[in-house]
Design an enzyme around this catalytic site. Structure first.
Site, PDB file in Angstrom:
ATOM      1  N   THR A 113      89.565  67.279  34.843  1.00 11.73           N
ATOM      2  CA  THR A 113      88.128  67.530  34.909  1.00 11.73           C
ATOM      3  C   THR A 113      87.398  66.312  35.453  1.00 11.73           C
ATOM      4  O   THR A 113      87.542  65.208  34.954  1.00 11.73           O
ATOM      5  CB  THR A 113      87.577  67.880  33.514  1.00 11.73           C
ATOM      6  OG1 THR A 113      88.340  68.956  32.965  1.00 11.73           O
ATOM      7  CG2 THR A 113      86.115  68.291  33.601  1.00 11.73           C
ATOM      8  N   TYR A 130      82.372  54.310  35.343  1.00  9.59           N
ATOM      9  CA  TYR A 130      82.892  55.669  35.154  1.00  9.59           C
ATOM     10  C   TYR A 130      83.417  56.212  36.473  1.00  9.59           C
ATOM     11  O   TYR A 130      84.543  56.729  36.548  1.00  9.59           O
ATOM     12  CB  TYR A 130      81.799  56.583  34.606  1.00  9.59           C
ATOM     13  CG  TYR A 130      82.076  58.058  34.816  1.00  9.59           C
ATOM     14  CD1 TYR A 130      82.998  58.730  34.021  1.00  9.59           C
ATOM     15  CD2 TYR A 130      81.440  58.769  35.832  1.00  9.59           C
ATOM     16  CE1 TYR A 130      83.275  60.072  34.227  1.00  9.59           C
ATOM     17  CE2 TYR A 130      81.710  60.111  36.046  1.00  9.59           C
ATOM     18  CZ  TYR A 130      82.620  60.756  35.245  1.00  9.59           C
ATOM     19  OH  TYR A 130      82.898  62.080  35.456  1.00  9.59           O
TER      20      TYR A 130
END
EC number: 1.1.1.341
Length: 293
Positions: A113, A130
């Site tokens: 994901t 991130y």
């Protein structure tokens, strides 16, 4: 109903997306091994779910069970000042270890994901660590597939997901709460455009992918409605549906210099599979408002 012997190994099962997917997997007859952190409590108790601490993953390899697919949802966005090393553990080391365990788990199907933040043409300083960690894992997964040409790896890149039971700090739940309380809202000019995809549609995309048969290879699949809409329009829709007297102070908050101004999914891959999003933003907001808090 699917064969109950189809077993899914899943991370992030206690997350917003993970919890919704978990409910649907149970309804479809899958059995699930849900990996969790030792301090995390299970969110759903069901005979089809086996909750397992992440550090005990090797125990699965010692059993004779076959895993149909690995579904990796666990993500660390670094929003709470999480150390980069911790983000790296979750976003790179954990899924990489799962890749390495695929032969022992007797599976050749991996669904990871990702989010629209990770698109290579997007640059967003607010979430640099991130984005860097997620992109690193994608590159490592490509190398793994090259070295293991019998593996099917699908990188599901989600657009802006929303729906009931999402975190209160996320933009849609936050605005809904403010509107219900008739509280004024300070925001940017809200010209950013996002592809808002309702959680039910996201779950149906996962299920579609799980049920389809794919040739081995590395696939990048975008999940969204295929259309973007300005935040300002979304705010006005919520205001209308909640009959709110809130005042929206557009421009009261400065826009980030590197703000992503537009993003939408290329849904061609899922369209070829016969999938399409059922929820417009209006329909999704109405369903959220109809749910009990």
């Amino acid at each position: 109903m699917l064969d109950v012997n189809k077993k899914i190994l899943m991370t992030g099962a206690t997350s917003f997306v993970g919890t919704h997917l978990l409910h649907s997997l149970i309804k479809e007859g899958y059995s699930i091994i849900a990996l969790k952190r030792p301090i995390t409590e299970p969110t759903i108790i069901n005979t089809l779910i086996e909750w397992l601490n992440i550090q005990d993953i090797e125990k699965i390899c010692q059993s004779s069970m076959n895993i149909h697919a690995i579904v990796h949802i666990a993500t660390d966005y670094g929003r709470n000042r999480t150390p980069i090393s911790e983000q790296y553990k979750c976003n790179v080391l954990l899924p990489t270890r799962l890749l390495e365990l695929m032969p022992a788990l007797k599976t050749k199907f991996f669904i990871s994901t990702d989010s629209f933040f990770g698109k290579y043409e997007k640059h967003y300083g607010y979430m640099r660590s991130y984005m860097a960690s997620k992109r690193h894992f994608v590159e490592l997964s490509k190398i793994y597939v090259e070295e293991h040409p019998d593996v099917c790896f699908i990188n599901l890149r989600l657009e802006h997901v929303y729906g009931e039971r999402d975190k209160a700090g996320k933009i849609i739940p936050y605005v809904i709460k403010k509107m219900k309380n008739n509280e004024d809202i300070d925001c940017t000019i809200a010209r950013q455009k996002r592809d808002f995809i309702y959680i039910d549609d996201v779950v149906s995309a996962y299920l579609k992918i799980l049920k389809e048969g794919f040739n081995a290879g590395h696939y990048d699949v975008e999940v969204g409605t295929g259309k973007s809409i300005e935040l300002k329009e979304v705010f006005e829709i919520i205001k209308k549906e909640t009959h709110s007297s809130s005042k929206i102070n557009y421009g009261a908050v400065a826009m980030r210099d590197d703000e992503i101004m537009e993003s939408h999914a290329n849904t061609s891959f899922l369209t070829r599979l016969g999938w399409s999003a059922e929820f417009s933003i209006e329909k999704g907001v109405k369903k959220m408002l109809s749910m009990k808090e």
